[in-house]
Design an enzyme around this catalytic site. Structure first.
Site, short mmCIF file in Angstrom:
data_model
loop_
_atom_site.label_atom_id
_atom_site.label_comp_id
_atom_site.label_asym_id
_atom_site.label_seq_id
_atom_site.Cartn_x
_atom_site.Cartn_y
_atom_site.Cartn_z
N HIS A 97 1.08 0.28 -13.61
CA HIS A 97 1.73 -1.08 -13.81
C HIS A 97 3.20 -0.87 -13.92
CE1 HIS A 97 2.33 -5.07 -15.28
NE2 HIS A 97 3.15 -4.71 -16.06
N THR B 233 -9.14 -1.92 -19.06
CA THR B 233 -10.32 -2.49 -19.86
C THR B 233 -10.21 -4.07 -19.71
OG1 THR B 233 -8.68 -2.79 -21.78
CG2 THR B 233 -10.09 -0.87 -21.76
N GLY C 219 0.84 -1.24 -0.01
CA GLY C 219 0.04 0.22 -0.02
C GLY C 219 0.83 1.47 0.06
N GLU D 145 -8.61 -6.39 -21.19
CA GLU D 145 -7.22 -6.72 -21.46
C GLU D 145 -6.29 -6.73 -20.53
OE1 GLU D 145 -4.09 -6.14 -25.26
OE2 GLU D 145 -5.83 -5.11 -25.20
C1 GRF Z 1 3.28 -1.49 -7.64
O1 GRF Z 1 4.72 -1.43 -8.09
C2 GRF Z 1 2.26 -1.03 -8.68
O2 GRF Z 1 2.81 -0.63 -9.79
C3 GRF Z 1 1.99 -2.57 -9.17
O3 GRF Z 1 1.82 -3.29 -7.48
C4 GRF Z 1 2.92 -2.50 -6.88
C5 GRF Z 1 1.96 -2.05 -5.56
O4 GRF Z 1 2.91 -1.44 -4.57
N1 GRF Z 1 0.62 -2.46 -9.59
P1 GRF Z 1 2.17 -0.85 -3.13
O5 GRF Z 1 1.24 -1.96 -2.71
O6 GRF Z 1 1.55 0.07 -3.55
O7 GRF Z 1 3.23 -0.43 -2.50
#
Ligand code: GRF
Length: 221
Positions: free
Chosen positions: A114, A146, A17, A148
């Protein structure tokens, strides 16, 4: 301002988080004029739940293991999002594959970050894959969700150089800091009514966003 009249965010997490914390901090600093109406975790042990508690936010755990199908799990999420009157759903390290049951009611109101320069490396182990490929740059991409996997229209992309002695962990740590700066900016654009999902892709300030997203700069507003 009364939190009842602010736009309401849901932040969905599974783990540490740290992105959730970036949103908590951005709201506290009024960089984001919004209220985090609910934090939902599919993982009862997510550290991020404690961050939400510390900030006095409402939390809800919906454990995916309690559901027979992805669709039933997603329906439980939708029910919770509706009862919390959510305007925008922010996926922040939410480690579940979504079905149309969740995506359809929130299409255009559902964002993800991502940890790669999409379209490179959808899925897992993104930093190791970037290093294994000898990439000179890595980063993160905020995109509309979306159906995908990691494939919805990109909104904002932040990039940084890889270093000769990088490991997946050291690279992830730098990308994480970048994420905390860039994700609240994309949400702010949305809340300001500047960002939309259209049939042709993502639009910012009336202009189509390029396939790799707007390139993030620290001074971007
Ligand atoms: C981040 O690297 C985000 O890009 C990916 O999951 C990770 C989450 O990290 N989707 P956190 O739980 O916000 O520390």
């Amino acid at each position: 301002m009364n939190s009842q009249v602010l736009p309401r965010l849901a932040i969905l997490i599974s783990g540490h988080g740290t992105n959730l914390q970036a949103f908590i901090d951005a709201c506290a600093r009024r960089e984001l004029v919004a209220h985090i109406g609910i934090v939902i975790s599919n993982n009862p042990k997510a550290v991020g739940l404690q961050r939400a508690h510390n900030a006095g936010l409402a939390t809800h755990t919906i454990d995916h293991r309690d559901f027979a199908t992805r669709e039933e799990f997603d329906q439980a999420l939708v029910n919770e999002l509706h009862s919390a009157s959510i305007d925008l759903v922010v996926l922040a390290g939410f480690m579940r594959i979504l079905t149309p049951v969740l995506v359809q009611p929130f299409v255009g109101r559902l964002l993800n970050i991502h940890p790669s320069l999409l379209p490179k490396y959808p899925g897992m182990r993104t930093h190791q894959r970037a290093l294994d490929s000898g990439d000179a740059e890595a980063g993160a991409t905020v995109h509309f969700v979306t159906q995908e996997l990691d494939g919805g229209p990109p909104i904002l992309q932040g990039r940084l150089p890889t270093l000769p002695d990088d490991t997946a962990e050291s690279l992830a740590a730098r990308v994480s800091i970048l994420e905390h700066a860039m994700y609240p900016l994309a949400v702010r654009w949305y809340l300001q009514g500047r960002l939309q999902l259209t049939d042709n892709g993502a639009v910012l300030d009336g202009k189509m966003i390029a396939a790799t997203g707007v390139q993030y700069r620290a001074d971007a507003r």
